[in-house]
Design an enzyme around this catalytic site. Structure first.
Site, PDB file in Angstrom:
ATOM      1  N   CYS A  53      -5.420   3.880  -1.755  1.00  0.00           N
ATOM      2  CA  CYS A  53      -4.986   2.697  -2.504  1.00  0.00           C
ATOM      3  C   CYS A  53      -5.860   2.411  -3.722  1.00  0.00           C
ATOM      4  O   CYS A  53      -5.477   1.624  -4.589  1.00  0.00           O
ATOM      5  CB  CYS A  53      -4.952   1.483  -1.587  1.00  0.00           C
ATOM      6  SG  CYS A  53      -3.879   1.703  -0.146  1.00  0.00           S
TER       7      CYS A  53
ATOM      8  N   HIS B 217      -5.456  -4.648  -5.634  1.00  0.00           N
ATOM      9  CA  HIS B 217      -4.524  -3.873  -4.821  1.00  0.00           C
ATOM     10  C   HIS B 217      -3.676  -4.840  -4.017  1.00  0.00           C
ATOM     11  O   HIS B 217      -4.181  -5.802  -3.435  1.00  0.00           O
ATOM     12  CB  HIS B 217      -5.295  -2.928  -3.897  1.00  0.00           C
ATOM     13  CG  HIS B 217      -4.446  -2.304  -2.839  1.00  0.00           C
ATOM     14  ND1 HIS B 217      -3.235  -1.709  -3.113  1.00  0.00           N
ATOM     15  CD2 HIS B 217      -4.617  -2.192  -1.490  1.00  0.00           C
ATOM     16  CE1 HIS B 217      -2.700  -1.252  -1.996  1.00  0.00           C
ATOM     17  NE2 HIS B 217      -3.521  -1.545  -1.001  1.00  0.00           N
TER      18      HIS B 217
ATOM     19  N   ASN C 200       3.080  -3.118   0.015  1.00  0.00           N
ATOM     20  CA  ASN C 200       1.899  -2.311  -0.275  1.00  0.00           C
ATOM     21  C   ASN C 200       2.356  -0.906  -0.665  1.00  0.00           C
ATOM     22  O   ASN C 200       2.830  -0.147   0.169  1.00  0.00           O
ATOM     23  CB  ASN C 200       0.990  -2.263   0.956  1.00  0.00           C
ATOM     24  CG  ASN C 200      -0.271  -1.447   0.740  1.00  0.00           C
ATOM     25  OD1 ASN C 200      -0.386  -0.678  -0.211  1.00  0.00           O
ATOM     26  ND2 ASN C 200      -1.224  -1.584   1.650  1.00  0.00           N
TER      27      ASN C 200
END
Length: 328
Positions: A111, A255, A285
């Site tokens: 990520c 993020h 996500n």
């Protein structure tokens, strides 16, 4: 030396998956997901391969930048869900976007991938006088690796891609990259190198748990604890390096993992949530694609403007973390 983001582009799959869709086969409901994650829907790849999403995002970034793809000297692609063990996603995207003069390689920092890739691009631009533009592409198809029997993890993730064209510049730029490999087993998925029908027996325990072969496993409590610590820590390091205080930052783009993580980090930093760009409500996500997707959307709708200071901070499997503070 800093960088200038010349152009951006994004692509998300056609298929939307709402919280109510999950409730059809997982013991959950819309309210439970929204209140715990901030997510209401996410996109999931159907027919779209990872490289295709990355290519579309790359082509749109090239068009937005108004440059010739032949002037791109390097393509860096980030993904934890590549379509192939080899070739790299970057090599496929290089061909499909017409970047015929570019070198190409993949980078996997989960990520935090976009942050690592942007900083890698900057370092190449700094050391190679002949390098004019770098295409950075973050493309992810996480839905293909989810354990849909694990309601705590499968509801979190979505698919998509975003890309940026960068060039060297004298604009403000500082970076911070880090990793804590001691937590690697808290968020993991085994590689696709064993056929599902093959049973492997071994006395060797590598410490990595999996929910079925190749499925994503997440220790939510440990990842939450890690993320809420390193998000403010990364900015504090960026602030110390640059001398830029939190009050001088126009936008924080973290993020997009979970709204609770962002809210907790914002509170620790003493920064209002009004200064955080949040898109996870409709994207979920998307791993390395989450920060550039958020940035691209904010640029397109006029939220982020030229000359503004942005703090982009990532955290994820590895456990990796880091950030960049730059002038857009």
């Amino acid at each position: 030396m800093g960088i200038n983001i010349v152009g951006m582009g994004s692509y998300v799959p056609e298929q939307k998956f709402t919280n109510d869709d999950f409730a059809r086969f997982v013991e959950t409901n819309d309210e439970w997901i929204r209140t715990r994650t901030g997510i209401t829907e996410r996109r999931m790849a159907g027919w779209e391969p990872t490289w295709y999403m990355g290519t579309q995002a790359g082509l749109r970034a090239i068009e937005d930048a108004g440059i010739s793809p032949e002037d791109i000297g390097l393509v860096i692609a980030t993904s934890v869900t590549p379509d192939f063990l080899t070739p790299s996603m970057a090599s496929v995207i290089q061909d499909k976007t017409g970047a015929v003069n570019a070198a190409a390689f993949d980078l996997n920092a989960a990520c935090t991938g976009f942050i690592y890739a942007i900083d890698t691009a900057r370092r190449f631009l700094e050391t190679d006088d002949d390098l004019k533009y770098v295409l950075v592409v973050a493309n992810e198809a996480l839905s293909r690796f989810l354990d849909f029997e694990d309601r705590s993890s499968c509801i979190l993730f979505g698919d998509g891609a975003a890309a940026a064209i960068v060039e060297k510049s004298d604009k403000l730029y500082v970076s911070h990259l880090a990793s804590d490999g001691s937590g690697a087993s808290h968020l993991c998925a085994r590689s696709l190198n064993i056929a599902p029908e093959v049973k492997v027996e071994s006395d060797f325990d590598d410490g990595f748990r999996t929910n079925g072969l190749h499925k994503l496993y997440q220790n939510g409590k440990e990842v939450y604890k890690f993320a809420t610590q390193v998000l403010p820590k990364s900015f504090e390091i960026l602030s110390e390096k640059s001398g830029i205080k939190k009050e001088e930052v126009d936008w924080f783009i973290p993020h997009q993992a979970n709204v609770r993580i962002i809210e907790t980090a914002a509170k620790k930093l003493g920064v209002s949530m009004d200064k955080f760009i949040v898109t996870l409500d409709h994207y979920g996500n998307t791993s390395s694609a989450s920060i550039p997707l958020a940035l691209c959307e904010a640029v397109e709708n006029g939220t982020v403007k030229r000359g503004q200071k942005l703090a982009m901070i990532g955290f994820g499997a590895g456990l990796t973390y880091g950030g960049v503070l730059l002038e857009y």
